[in-house]
Scaffold this motif. Sequence first.
Motif, short mmCIF file in Angstrom:
data_model
loop_
_atom_site.label_atom_id
_atom_site.label_comp_id
_atom_site.label_asym_id
_atom_site.label_seq_id
_atom_site.Cartn_x
_atom_site.Cartn_y
_atom_site.Cartn_z
N ILE A 27 0.85 -1.18 0.00
CA ILE A 27 0.00 0.00 0.00
C ILE A 27 0.89 1.23 0.00
O ILE A 27 1.86 1.30 0.77
N GLY A 28 0.61 2.16 -0.87
CA GLY A 28 1.42 3.38 -0.97
C GLY A 28 0.56 4.58 -1.29
O GLY A 28 -0.48 4.47 -1.96
N LEU A 29 0.98 5.71 -0.81
CA LEU A 29 0.25 6.96 -1.04
C LEU A 29 1.25 8.06 -1.32
O LEU A 29 2.25 8.20 -0.61
N ASN A 30 1.00 8.84 -2.39
CA ASN A 30 1.87 9.98 -2.65
C ASN A 30 1.08 11.12 -3.26
O ASN A 30 -0.06 10.96 -3.73
N TYR A 31 1.68 12.29 -3.23
CA TYR A 31 1.05 13.50 -3.75
C TYR A 31 2.08 14.28 -4.56
O TYR A 31 3.22 14.46 -4.12
N VAL A 32 1.69 14.72 -5.75
CA VAL A 32 2.57 15.49 -6.62
C VAL A 32 2.14 16.95 -6.58
O VAL A 32 1.04 17.30 -7.02
N PHE A 33 3.01 17.79 -6.03
CA PHE A 33 2.73 19.22 -5.98
C PHE A 33 3.05 19.87 -7.33
O PHE A 33 3.79 19.33 -8.15
N ALA A 34 2.51 21.06 -7.52
CA ALA A 34 2.70 21.76 -8.78
C ALA A 34 4.16 22.15 -9.02
O ALA A 34 4.57 22.34 -10.16
N ASN A 35 4.95 22.25 -7.96
CA ASN A 35 6.35 22.65 -8.12
C ASN A 35 7.29 21.46 -8.34
O ASN A 35 8.51 21.63 -8.34
#
Length: 731
Positions: A494-502
């Motif tokens: 199980i993995g979770l990530n977030y890609v920011f605009a920068n």
Amino acid sequence: MLSDRCRAARLLGLLAALTPIPLAWPATGLAQTAATTPEAAAPLVLPQVEVTGAASGRPSTSAPDVRGFVAHADDTATRTNTSLLETPQSLHVVTRDQIDQQNAQTVRTLLRYLPGVYYSNDANNRLDGILVRGFQPDQYLDGLRLIGGTWAVPKVEPFLLERAQLLLGPSSVLYGQGSPGGLLNLESRVPPDAAVHHLQLQGGTWNTWRGSFDLGGALNQDRTLFGRITGTATTSETQVDHQREQRVAIAPSLSWRPNADTTLTVLGSYLYDPYAGFWNQLPYQGTLLPNRYGPLPRDFFVGDDQYEHFTRQQAMIGYQFWHRFDDTWSVTQNLRYTQINTDYREIQGSSLLADQRTLTRNAYSSDENLNTLAIDTRAQARFATWMLDHTVLLGVDYQHSNWRNLTRFGTAPSLDIVNPDYHMAALGRFLPPPLFQNARQTQNQLGGYVQDQIRFGGWTLLLAGRWDAYTNRTLNRLNGVTTDSSATHATGHIGLNYVFANGIAPYVSYATSFQPVAGVSRTGESFRPTTGTQYEAGIRYQPPDLNALFTAAIFDLRQDNVSTTDPVNTLFLVQTGQVRSRGLELSATASPLPGLNLRAAYTYLETEITRSNVPGTVGRRQPNVPQNIASLFASYSFQDRPLRGLTLGGGLRYTGTAYTTQQNTQRMPGYTTVDALVSYDLGAMTDRLRGAVVSVNAQNIFNKRYESTCSVLGCYYGVGRQVTASLDFSW
């Protein structure tokens, strides 16, 4: 148009039909021993990356073509060609450009500037000894496991490869049984769209000579049939007296691409090592410890000139098939059959007597035959439900191996290290050692897995699960006893990530693994598989206006059911051990300017034996695993006259101190080695020499002497200075 439910039923039926697994597989069982960045709140502008997929007629799981050192997407971690920013697990890619520029001649040297990697016995080319996060990773070729025996272990020639991917941490959920440290996936060169014509001649240290070629392109006017043939031949002496290396390797391949939705590639290879180098364990006194007669030189040989040899023959044949049904569904199947034969004879050093000159020795021989089959079939679907985008993977894989081994082991005459005699076998001073093992072992593994990558804005949630069934049958021909063992196991990720605009992408993940253990306990019970669990958190940064990728990761990894000595009967093992590995990994890969390539890595690794029956080992560090590892490589190709065509580069590699045994009573000192390169494109002088490049690569340029690995019996020297001159011609 078919409904989604009909498409799914059709795909599952085809998935089963494409997987040639027997309905009643035997209760018998290798030796023991075009993804895109998710839409975020604000637009994220990243360096343009060509992701080959259905539109180009390539399998959607093929990694994107990369020029330079920086890769932005890969298919190893998720098997869905996902952007690295969306991948919730540590993954590092070595491109073909980096392989060529650093002149990597072994699988080990492919990884020398990656984080978390340490070499075990780095001068020995019989096997590729690699440790990742304190564990030996499993090796894969084109997504299929390279199954090995004791010495009949598959060997991959780097010149035949397109790239390498190192996936760190437990990865059983998509690949089945494996090491908790991770896996190394190597990708073969496949028939190219554009014509390739490349010849290479090399010469270097230890009287090394090598010739290689790579030819490929379209085979018909309709451009539906493509071919490639790559090969290399090498002969050399080694840094150890009386030992040689020779190799012939060739890899033909053929691709059929009738349309943009279908690709079938047939891959074959043959590798023959008539001489496969040396093992050459030396005693402590004279390497790590002082000897009254002085230190042993790096070229000192402990074997017998007339007895010692290692021969390997290896053949592989397989295919990669991909078909896209529509914008939602596609199916992939990879298959490979491998046969390996090895013939190994060795006189091994054992212990140095009190006079510090008489080395006791053992004679060892092994004849092995190994036949393996690996197949993986998976369907991929991309669709949306409500506000969520899904990439779903449904797969089933099967692995089979049949291993035969005939081993002899016994004593050999001692060697006087001051006045050595390397011709005792020729003089009949000892007979072939007595029979030690005569065994046949078969293994089967069947697994099914499912994975869903769920995207919402800049978020990506990865959920994956797997179930495996494993069987093993071992026939001991010495006593006629057959031992059966079997196991089933479930793993997940199980993995979770977030890609920011920068371009910043933090992630967290939890993953598990399992690895079968052959043999039985004192009471006759089959051993349970070892299991691995890991918690990992990391962050990646891909600057919008810079061709670079920066990564940082921390992890806590544990392996359970580790075998330790049975306190009731030391001839047997019990599974009461546990090992823990924690650390920090930093990595930077960048091509910030035309012609400039940079790669840097640092690893802090804290390993600990947390449970064991062996006295004095609990709380100790794992042997031969350094606590600090760092590396830096840089190269620059001049773009303007008068130096246009000239490339200069170099690297530093630091390996910290490590203990030699589980009791941590003796340390191996840390060391730093320096690499260098210079090359010149002759086409910069005149068009008549266009495509010709001369280069010189040097490893350990200052010839640093160090011990790369030690055991309770002795140590192995690391590889000394190695200089190679190359002439490449492409047209």
